[in-house]
Scaffold this motif. Structure first.
Motif, PDB file in Angstrom:
ATOM      1  N   ASP A  25       0.885  -1.320   0.358  1.00 46.00           N
ATOM      2  CA  ASP A  25      -0.038   0.237  -0.041  1.00 46.00           C
ATOM      3  C   ASP A  25       1.184   1.527   0.248  1.00 46.00           C
ATOM      4  O   ASP A  25       1.398   1.432   0.794  1.00 46.00           O
ATOM      5  N   LEU A  26       0.329   2.443  -0.770  1.00 45.93           N
ATOM      6  CA  LEU A  26       2.052   3.729  -1.119  1.00 45.93           C
ATOM      7  C   LEU A  26       1.433   4.147   0.462  1.00 45.93           C
ATOM      8  O   LEU A  26       2.328   4.708   0.829  1.00 45.93           O
ATOM      9  N   ALA A  27       0.241   3.673   1.387  1.00 45.42           N
ATOM     10  CA  ALA A  27       0.654   4.522   2.683  1.00 45.42           C
ATOM     11  C   ALA A  27       0.838   4.237   3.122  1.00 45.42           C
ATOM     12  O   ALA A  27       1.871   3.956   4.236  1.00 45.42           O
ATOM     13  N   ARG A  28       1.906   2.932   3.279  1.00 46.85           N
ATOM     14  CA  ARG A  28       3.307   2.140   3.643  1.00 46.85           C
ATOM     15  C   ARG A  28       4.384   3.338   4.104  1.00 46.85           C
ATOM     16  O   ARG A  28       4.842   3.995   5.218  1.00 46.85           O
ATOM     17  N   GLY A  29       4.669   4.262   3.139  1.00 42.24           N
ATOM     18  CA  GLY A  29       5.428   4.772   2.501  1.00 42.24           C
ATOM     19  C   GLY A  29       5.272   6.698   2.721  1.00 42.24           C
ATOM     20  O   GLY A  29       5.922   7.415   2.333  1.00 42.24           O
ATOM     21  N   TYR A  30       3.945   7.214   3.071  1.00 45.47           N
ATOM     22  CA  TYR A  30       3.627   8.685   2.650  1.00 45.47           C
ATOM     23  C   TYR A  30       4.605   9.355   3.713  1.00 45.47           C
ATOM     24  O   TYR A  30       4.945  10.751   3.100  1.00 45.47           O
ATOM     25  N   ASP A  31       4.803   8.737   5.123  1.00 50.64           N
ATOM     26  CA  ASP A  31       5.587   9.451   5.635  1.00 50.64           C
ATOM     27  C   ASP A  31       6.501   7.766   6.559  1.00 50.64           C
ATOM     28  O   ASP A  31       5.920   7.011   6.529  1.00 50.64           O
ATOM     29  N   HIS A  32       7.704   8.200   8.251  1.00 53.18           N
ATOM     30  CA  HIS A  32       7.592   7.723   8.837  1.00 53.18           C
ATOM     31  C   HIS A  32       7.379   7.498   9.774  1.00 53.18           C
ATOM     32  O   HIS A  32       7.966   7.373  11.397  1.00 53.18           O
ATOM     33  N   ALA A  33       5.944   8.301  10.614  1.00 51.49           N
ATOM     34  CA  ALA A  33       6.288   9.376  11.797  1.00 51.49           C
ATOM     35  C   ALA A  33       6.181   7.817  12.820  1.00 51.49           C
ATOM     36  O   ALA A  33       5.890   7.975  13.831  1.00 51.49           O
ATOM     37  N   HIS A  67       6.885   4.844  14.149  1.00 53.08           N
ATOM     38  CA  HIS A  67       7.819   4.052  14.789  1.00 53.08           C
ATOM     39  C   HIS A  67       8.492   3.228  13.447  1.00 53.08           C
ATOM     40  O   HIS A  67       8.721   2.674  12.520  1.00 53.08           O
ATOM     41  N   GLY A  68       8.320   4.469  11.876  1.00 50.43           N
ATOM     42  CA  GLY A  68       8.978   4.031  10.251  1.00 50.43           C
ATOM     43  C   GLY A  68       7.664   3.603   9.581  1.00 50.43           C
ATOM     44  O   GLY A  68       8.256   3.478   8.855  1.00 50.43           O
ATOM     45  N   THR A  69       6.714   3.215  10.169  1.00 53.88           N
ATOM     46  CA  THR A  69       4.881   3.167   9.276  1.00 53.88           C
ATOM     47  C   THR A  69       5.303   4.499   9.558  1.00 53.88           C
ATOM     48  O   THR A  69       4.341   6.069   9.895  1.00 53.88           O
ATOM     49  N   GLY A  70       4.096   4.456   7.588  1.00 53.27           N
ATOM     50  CA  GLY A  70       3.158   5.622   7.458  1.00 53.27           C
ATOM     51  C   GLY A  70       1.924   6.140   8.779  1.00 53.27           C
ATOM     52  O   GLY A  70       1.642   5.102   8.996  1.00 53.27           O
ATOM     53  N   ALA A  71       1.699   7.339   9.203  1.00 54.82           N
ATOM     54  CA  ALA A  71       0.754   7.763   9.853  1.00 54.82           C
ATOM     55  C   ALA A  71      -0.628   6.689   9.501  1.00 54.82           C
ATOM     56  O   ALA A  71      -1.431   6.784   9.683  1.00 54.82           O
ATOM     57  N   HIS A  72      -1.043   7.515   8.033  1.00 51.00           N
ATOM     58  CA  HIS A  72      -1.821   7.173   7.187  1.00 51.00           C
ATOM     59  C   HIS A  72      -2.281   5.471   7.700  1.00 51.00           C
ATOM     60  O   HIS A  72      -3.306   5.402   7.994  1.00 51.00           O
ATOM     61  N   PHE A  73      -1.214   5.127   7.277  1.00 50.82           N
ATOM     62  CA  PHE A  73      -1.420   3.088   7.641  1.00 50.82           C
ATOM     63  C   PHE A  73      -1.634   3.170   8.955  1.00 50.82           C
ATOM     64  O   PHE A  73      -2.520   1.963   8.742  1.00 50.82           O
ATOM     65  N   VAL A  74      -0.976   3.295   9.442  1.00 56.47           N
ATOM     66  CA  VAL A  74      -1.410   2.823  11.370  1.00 56.47           C
ATOM     67  C   VAL A  74      -3.015   3.260  11.657  1.00 56.47           C
ATOM     68  O   VAL A  74      -4.177   2.295  12.229  1.00 56.47           O
ATOM     69  N   TRP A  75      -3.455   4.296  10.866  1.00 57.04           N
ATOM     70  CA  TRP A  75      -4.861   4.830  11.450  1.00 57.04           C
ATOM     71  C   TRP A  75      -5.615   3.758  10.760  1.00 57.04           C
ATOM     72  O   TRP A  75      -6.576   3.378  11.304  1.00 57.04           O
ATOM     73  N   LEU A  76      -5.471   3.273   9.524  1.00 54.71           N
ATOM     74  CA  LEU A  76      -6.414   2.750   8.795  1.00 54.71           C
ATOM     75  C   LEU A  76      -6.032   1.436   8.732  1.00 54.71           C
ATOM     76  O   LEU A  76      -6.991   0.864   8.245  1.00 54.71           O
ATOM     77  N   ASN A  77      -5.225   0.679   9.028  1.00 51.17           N
ATOM     78  CA  ASN A  77      -5.105  -0.651   8.928  1.00 51.17           C
ATOM     79  C   ASN A  77      -5.038  -1.529   9.564  1.00 51.17           C
ATOM     80  O   ASN A  77      -4.127  -2.777   9.825  1.00 51.17           O
TER      81      ASN A  77
END
Length: 404
Positions: free
Chosen positions: A43-51, A53-63
């Motif tokens: 998922d592209l959102a994994r790499g939107y940022d590393h906010a 612990h190294g994972t994208g904030a969007h991805f942690v929020w949504l998955n």
């Protein structure tokens, strides 16, 4: 009580925000969600940022609460694996480019011929058909095309909203449609084919502005934090900052000026006696309110307004929201796992009295791949062969024997 969607399986070819939000809502309700990701980064959102612990904030929020299957959909074997999972699932959600699902063999007609009870949701930017169906459809672009940007911001400058409003609207309508389709299936035994577009979802949210335009001929103006139809309704200065006040009726106005601001003579002032008059004389109304609010500290004025029953709020910064007593004292935070460390996550807004959302971990890319290959019918040797050929990817940090 069992989770509301316990026993239901959702397969999703998804990325970014809209579809992942929809399926995370289903996971929060107890559904098993299998997230299909690309082998080359997922998922592209994994790499939107590393906010986080190294994972994208969007991805942690949504998955959270999902299983990650990393498989190459360009390969026949990869498509077969996913198709096998879909054929045994209750729901299939996809937000691929228009026509891509059909080209891969995941079109609703084909899938529902094999499994008539399947609920298929196709998410897109502008919907199927029409002159814009193939256009790129990021959140900002949808906000622009739907008119949201035209009414957001200050009189001097438009702005998009600070959150992905178009994506969120679409994700919520998607989840809602899945629940409705499953309820109907329970009565009729039939699945459903559903299309949800970002454009339609966001235009629906433009309701009052759209009706204003249609029936007055006037483009609604950008008002900042003010309101076109209500006064006083804005941010007002205090000794140490500002406070937002919204008075929606004439009784509230009398209470505000008499019991809070100490200027009871303004209650019957002919410029301000009714909301219509206050809107007509907005600049004068705002000026007299600001002159009085500037005599108080923000906290003291907030306390007085709350005691008087006047709607008001302080503008919180994000660190204040994280520590907001309304969240802390109601125990709304939980801990979930991520690939590298634990993270905090809020409970879903809808609270069941007899059941708490499962709040599962956020998966690493391919965390569950090998287990899902085996579940789809591959034996150990076949699964290992697919992994060695790069058709599928298993995250090495997780022991597949213990993956769900």
């Amino acid at each position: 009580m069992n989770a509301p969607l316990e026993g239901f399986t959702v397969v999703a070819i998804e990325q970014a925000v809209a579809a992942p939000l929809a399926t995370r809502n289903l996971a929060d309700l107890g559904a098993r969600v299998i997230k299909v990701e690309r082998t080359d980064g997922g998922d592209l959102a994994r790499g939107y940022d590393h906010a986080v612990h190294g994972t994208g904030a969007h991805f942690v929020w949504l998955n959270r609460g999902k299983e990650s299957l990393a498989v190459d959909l360009k390969s026949v074997q990869g498509r077969q694996i996913v198709r096998g999972l879909i054929d045994r699932a209750d729901v299939f959600v996809q937000n691929l480019a228009p026509g891509a699902a059909e080209r891969l063999g995941f079109g609703a007609g084909e899938l529902r011929t094999a499994n008539p009870q399947l609920v298929v949701v196709n998410m897109s930017g502008f919907g199927r058909g029409g002159p814009m169906q193939d256009r790129k459809s990021y959140d900002m672009l949808i906000q622009a095309e739907s008119g949201l940007i035209s009414i957001t911001g200050t009189p001097d400058e438009p702005a998009k909203t600070g959150i992905p409003t178009a994506d969120i609207a679409t994700g919520m309508y998607c989840a809602q449609s899945v629940l409705a389709a499953l309820l109907r299936r329970g009565r009729t035994g039939e699945g459903a084919t559903i299309d949800v577009s970002m454009f339609d979802s966001t235009v629906e949210w433009m309701g009052h502005a759209m009706y204003t335009q249609m029936y007055t001929g006037a483009q609604p103006q950008r008002m900042g934090v003010s309101h076109s139809s209500i006064a006083p309704y804005d941010a007002y200065p205090t000794l140490d900052g500002q406070i937002l006040i919204g008075v929606q009726n004439d009784r509230g106005w009398r209470t505000l000026v008499s019991d809070v601001l100490g200027v009871p003579e303004l209650a019957d002032d002919l410029r301000f006696a009714t909301n219509v008059l206050r809107v007509q004389n907005r600049s004068e109304c705002d000026a007299v309110v600001a002159a009085r609010t500037s005599l108080f500290t923000t906290v003291d004025l907030d306390t007085k307004l709350a005691s008087a029953g006047i709607p008001a709020a302080q503008v919180k910064q994000m660190d204040q929201v994280v520590a907001h007593p309304q969240l802390v004292e109601r125990d709304r935070w939980r801990t979930v796992g991520t690939e590298h460390a634990t993270a905090q996550a809020l409970l879903p807004p809808a609270t069941f009295a007899d059941h708490e959302a499962p709040m599962g971990d956020v998966p690493a890319l391919g965390q569950h791949t090998r287990a899902l290959l085996m579940e789809s019918g591959k034996d150990s040797d076949e699964a290992d062969r697919m992994l060695s050929q790069g058709i599928a990817v298993q995250n090495s940090a997780f022991d597949a024997d213990f993956a769900r």
